[in-house]
Design a protein around this motif. Structure first.
Motif, PDB file in Angstrom:
ATOM      1  N   ARG A  81       0.813  -1.231   0.000  1.00  0.00           N
ATOM      2  CA  ARG A  81       0.000   0.000   0.000  1.00  0.00           C
ATOM      3  C   ARG A  81       0.842   1.275   0.000  1.00  0.00           C
ATOM      4  O   ARG A  81       0.372   2.335   0.409  1.00  0.00           O
ATOM      5  CB  ARG A  81      -0.975   0.007   1.182  1.00  0.00           C
ATOM      6  N   GLY A  82       2.081   1.143  -0.456  1.00  0.00           N
ATOM      7  CA  GLY A  82       2.876   2.356  -0.642  1.00  0.00           C
ATOM      8  C   GLY A  82       4.243   2.334   0.010  1.00  0.00           C
ATOM      9  O   GLY A  82       4.348   2.376   1.238  1.00  0.00           O
ATOM     10  N   VAL A  83       5.291   2.223  -0.812  1.00  0.00           N
ATOM     11  CA  VAL A  83       6.666   2.357  -0.328  1.00  0.00           C
ATOM     12  C   VAL A  83       7.306   3.547  -1.040  1.00  0.00           C
ATOM     13  O   VAL A  83       6.783   4.035  -2.045  1.00  0.00           O
ATOM     14  CB  VAL A  83       7.494   1.071  -0.577  1.00  0.00           C
ATOM     15  N   ARG A  84       8.437   3.994  -0.512  1.00  0.00           N
ATOM     16  CA  ARG A  84       9.121   5.144  -1.128  1.00  0.00           C
ATOM     17  C   ARG A  84       9.587   4.810  -2.540  1.00  0.00           C
ATOM     18  O   ARG A  84       9.911   3.667  -2.853  1.00  0.00           O
ATOM     19  CB  ARG A  84      10.343   5.520  -0.293  1.00  0.00           C
ATOM     20  N   TRP A  85       9.654   5.839  -3.361  1.00  0.00           N
ATOM     21  CA  TRP A  85      10.216   5.634  -4.698  1.00  0.00           C
ATOM     22  C   TRP A  85      10.913   6.917  -5.150  1.00  0.00           C
ATOM     23  O   TRP A  85      10.606   8.013  -4.667  1.00  0.00           O
ATOM     24  CB  TRP A  85       9.146   5.194  -5.689  1.00  0.00           C
ATOM     25  N   ILE A  86      11.872   6.731  -6.052  1.00  0.00           N
ATOM     26  CA  ILE A  86      12.679   7.847  -6.563  1.00  0.00           C
ATOM     27  C   ILE A  86      12.816   7.708  -8.070  1.00  0.00           C
ATOM     28  O   ILE A  86      13.364   6.718  -8.552  1.00  0.00           O
ATOM     29  CB  ILE A  86      14.092   7.839  -5.939  1.00  0.00           C
TER      30      ILE A  86
ATOM     31  N   VAL B 151      13.173  13.756  -6.882  1.00  0.00           N
ATOM     32  CA  VAL B 151      13.322  13.489  -8.316  1.00  0.00           C
ATOM     33  C   VAL B 151      14.703  13.955  -8.760  1.00  0.00           C
ATOM     34  O   VAL B 151      15.119  15.069  -8.424  1.00  0.00           O
ATOM     35  CB  VAL B 151      12.238  14.230  -9.141  1.00  0.00           C
ATOM     36  N   LEU B 152      15.399  13.112  -9.510  1.00  0.00           N
ATOM     37  CA  LEU B 152      16.706  13.473 -10.045  1.00  0.00           C
ATOM     38  C   LEU B 152      16.617  13.655 -11.555  1.00  0.00           C
ATOM     39  O   LEU B 152      16.246  12.723 -12.282  1.00  0.00           O
ATOM     40  CB  LEU B 152      17.745  12.388  -9.719  1.00  0.00           C
TER      41      LEU B 152
END
Length: 358
Positions: free
Chosen positions: A119-124, A162-163
């Motif tokens: 139900r939602g983990v960090r992302w980049i 964001v990169l």
């Protein structure tokens, strides 16, 4: 990380967009606390994904490279399910992180995988295309395509950061770079006319990945999107303006079975939106004509086959901006003055299409 521009995206879960060169070293900080990092990437970006893996490994984070199909073919439930299987096999937890390395399609997929896992983990997103930098990677909209249409299944899930590494643009095919500029031009018409002035003033610099003009275009477009999404994450009002030109664009993409570049479809859609705005009595002739001129200066398409109209209209009727049976279009009430046109007469839609039909 020399000469890095940080563009804040406000909201309930604020984050920064970093624009510059050599940004991979910023990843460990954004992924801090993670034990594992899934790195989704398409085959052409294997080397860049390996560099990401090395940076994370050096910080004590175990990389899990996951190769996915390139471009829109990777944005499917089947591919997402395979990624979920790999996360499960690796024992991925809620404190781990998903990294998407690539263009908009890969970062859309990575964000959706992250939004739906536990139900939602960090992302980049580590964006490597111009389109990804100015559009897909910023704003927290994630998703996949289905047979019914583009991006109809997804979630709003803001990234940890964001990169946007401008060095990646130097190896981007010229056609992809130009296609990404369609979203930049869109931002010029809806919010920041200085973008249009920059393109008209030096079209060659606008398509040069090493030029300060292109960097300024990228940063201006990101600032437009950051302001909009920071004030309307879930597209309940203001965010709709980012869909300028996209109602027809998504219909073109579906009609082409996603074989057309998104930016090419947006270019035609933006010219159409300008003409529709004029015919609806909302926009002056000169600003409507400027759409075609600016898009043409960049070498982007401005037309689509006349005979495709019935299929395009059918596709627009299931667009996610529609309400019940009412078609809705983002239009202009003047330069940088976007508005909504709901339920236009079909004759007006057809007449506007004549302006972009080959």
């Amino acid at each position: 990380m020399d000469d890095v521009t940080r563009i804040p995206v406000p909201g309930d879960r604020p984050y920064d967009v970093l624009v510059g060169r050599g940004l991979i070293e910023a990843l460990p900080e954004l992924a801090g606390g993670a034990v594992r990092a899934a790195i989704l990437h398409a085959p052409p970006l294997k080397e860049r994904a390996a560099a990401v893996a090395d940076a994370l490994s050096a910080a004590g984070i175990r990389p899990l490279p996951i190769e996915v199909p390139d471009a829109e073919s990777g944005k499917s439930i089947d591919v997402a399910a395979r990624c979920w299987d790999e996360l499960g096999a690796a024992g991925f937890t809620r404190t781990d992180v998903v990294v998407g390395v690539g263009g908009g399609a890969v970062t859309d997929l990575a964000g959706f995988v992250a939004a739906s896992w536990l139900r939602g983990v960090r992302w980049i997103p580590v964006s490597t295309s111009l389109l990804g930098m100015v559009d897909a990677a910023v704003g927290g909209k994630t998703g996949v395509n289905t047979a019914a249409g583009k991006n109809l299944v997804g979630a709003f899930h803001p990234p940890a950061g964001v990169l946007c590494d401008l060095g990646a643009l130097e190896t981007l095919p010229a056609d992809d770079l130009v296609a990404g500029l369609a979203e930049v031009v869109k931002c010029g018409f809806i919010a920041d006319p200085a973008i249009l002035d920059l393109v008209e003033g030096d079209p060659a610099a606008a398509v040069d990945p090493r030029s300060p003009v292109l960097r300024e275009l990228v940063e201006r477009a990101i600032r437009v999107k950051a302001h909009v999404v920071g004030n309307d994450l879930r597209e309940s009002g203001l965010r709709e303006i980012l869909n300028y030109g996209h109602t027809l664009a998504h219909a073109i993409e579906k009609n082409e079975n996603y074989g057309w570049k998104h930016g090419h479809a947006v270019a035609v859609g933006v010219v159409y939106a300008g003409e529709l705005s004029r015919l609806a009595g909302r926009l002056d002739d000169a600003t409507a004509a400027r759409h075609r001129r600016v898009v043409s200066l960049l070498g982007l398409p401005v037309s689509y086959p006349a005979g495709a109209w019935p299929d395009l209209l059918a596709a627009m009727r299931v667009d996610k901006k529609a309400r019940a049976d009412t078609l809705r279009f983002v239009v202009l009430d003047g330069l940088a003055k976007p508005g909504i046109l709901a339920g236009p007469a079909e004759e007006t839609l057809i007449e506007a299409y004549r302006a972009v039909s080959a």
